[in-house]
Design an enzyme around this catalytic site. Structure first.
Site, short mmCIF file in Angstrom:
data_model
loop_
_atom_site.label_atom_id
_atom_site.label_comp_id
_atom_site.label_asym_id
_atom_site.label_seq_id
_atom_site.Cartn_x
_atom_site.Cartn_y
_atom_site.Cartn_z
CG ASP A 1 33.74 36.08 38.34
OD1 ASP A 1 32.58 35.77 38.07
OD2 ASP A 1 34.03 36.87 39.25
CG ASP B 1 34.73 40.56 42.35
OD1 ASP B 1 33.92 40.81 41.43
OD2 ASP B 1 34.92 41.33 43.30
N1 ADE Z 1 32.31 38.96 40.17
C1 ADE Z 1 30.99 39.05 40.27
N2 ADE Z 1 30.42 40.07 40.94
C2 ADE Z 1 29.06 40.14 41.08
N3 ADE Z 1 28.23 39.23 40.56
C3 ADE Z 1 28.76 38.20 39.90
N4 ADE Z 1 28.19 37.15 39.29
C4 ADE Z 1 29.17 36.40 38.76
N5 ADE Z 1 30.38 36.94 39.02
C5 ADE Z 1 30.15 38.07 39.72
#
Ligand code: ADE
Ligand SMILES: CSC[C@H]1O[C@H](OP(=O)(O)O)[C@H](O)[C@@H]1O
Length: 303
Positions: free
Chosen positions: A219, A221
């Site tokens: 992703d 974030d």
């Molecule tokens: N955006 C994110 N923040 C922290 N850990 C994650 N693991 C997968 N995506 C994450």
């Protein structure tokens, strides 16, 4: 302790609860001075008969939160099996536009944003040690992995990209970051974010185990303007495909990795690295502390 030595340990993260193309040998569940590992460790053999160890970081049914992963027991248990190099996998968020979900990364730096609630050292009594951590991953192992991992990704044919020389932020969780935090991590130089690489990498260093992370982006974030902030649902969209690719990578490279570890060069930076990190007061060290530490560092704490 097992009598059969296993050189390579694999730690699976979110979505990666088993490996493929291995022959199951047995489960072991060593009790360590820091308790039991996240799950029984699978000992499996490669086609050559070489044994490897696999451990699911959050337990096989993903029942352990990132803050509660028994990282000391995990690393100590792997070391007790003879493990000298760990290939860890992790689902991570991306803090950079060019690291799109589905991309694989071999980070070389870490920014610690855990909150001090995770026991992060084997040395928590009156025996003091300060491990070097300027390069938190085993650079020899990381550099070695680049070629085989890239070739494995190319051979899989899904177009998965591998990026290197990245900085991963390790946050506490379990909630994801705010938009402001996500933007701040970008300004700090962060490229990736997860909740698991610490204290795992620190403990591997203390145990003189070479450690590298294959970070698999799920992703973006929460830093992108006009885009949704990350949710677990967003992560799950990519998790399955990333886990399949991770299994393919592991199945392709483990034989070669074991041979490289047996030859020794990729272990060279970590082997013996604690010799000058432990404060030299052997005469005053408490016997019960020496016994605990003997479990991970028999080289320094045998009588
Ligand atoms: N955006 C994110 N923040 C922290 N850990 C994650 N693991 C997968 N995506 C994450
Ligand atoms: C499932 S999203 C957050 C979760 O995923 C990562 O786990 P792992 O590193 O074990 O793959 C991340 O670190 C968080 O723990």
């Amino acid at each position: 302790m097992s009598s059969e030595k296993v050189l390579i340990g694999v730690i699976g993260g979110s979505g990666l609860y088993h490996l493929d193309n291995l022959t199951f040998v047995k489960h072991v569940n060593p009790e360590t001075p820091w308790g039991y590992p996240s799950s029984p460790i699978t000992i499996a053999s490669l086609p050559s008969g070489t044994l490897i160890a696999f451990l699911a970081r959050h337990g096989p049914g993903h029942t352990i939160t990132p803050s509660n992963v028994p990282a000391r027991a995990n690393i100590a248990a792997l070391k007790s099996l003879g493990v000298r190099a760990i290939l860890a996998f992790s689902a991570v968020g991306s803090l950079r536009e060019d690291i799109s979900p589905g991309t694989f990364a071999l980070p070389t730096q870490i920014i610690d944003r855990t909150k001090g609630v995770r026991p992060a050292s084997f040395f928590d009594g009156s025996i003091v040690a300060h491990a070097a951590f300027g390069d938190p991953f085993s650079l020899k192992l990381v550099r070695w992995l680049e070629g085989p991992v890239r070739r494995a990704l190319d051979a899989e044919g899904r177009g998965v990209q591998l990026v290197t020389e990245k900085t991963i932020v390790c946050m506490e969780g379990p909630q994801f970051s705010t938009r402001a935090e996500s933007l701040m991590y970008r300004q700090w130089g962060g490229d990736l974010i997860n909740m698991s690489v610490l204290p795992e990498a620190k403990l591997a260093r203390e145990a003189e185990i070479s450690y590298a992370l294959i970070a698999t982006a799920t992703d973006y974030d929460s830093w992108r303007p006009h885009a949704e902030a990350v949710t677990a649902a967003e992560v799950f969209k990519t998790l399955k495909a990333n886990a399949e690719t991770s299994r393919h990578v592991a199945a392709t490279i483990l034989e070669e990795l074991n041979a490289a570890a047996a030859q020794g060069d990729i272990l060279a930076e970590e082997t013996g690295s604690m010799a000058f990190s432990i404060m030299p007061r052997a005469d005053t060290q408490k016997q019960e502390e020496r016994e605990k530490l003997r479990f991970v560092l028999p080289e320094y704490f045998s009588d």
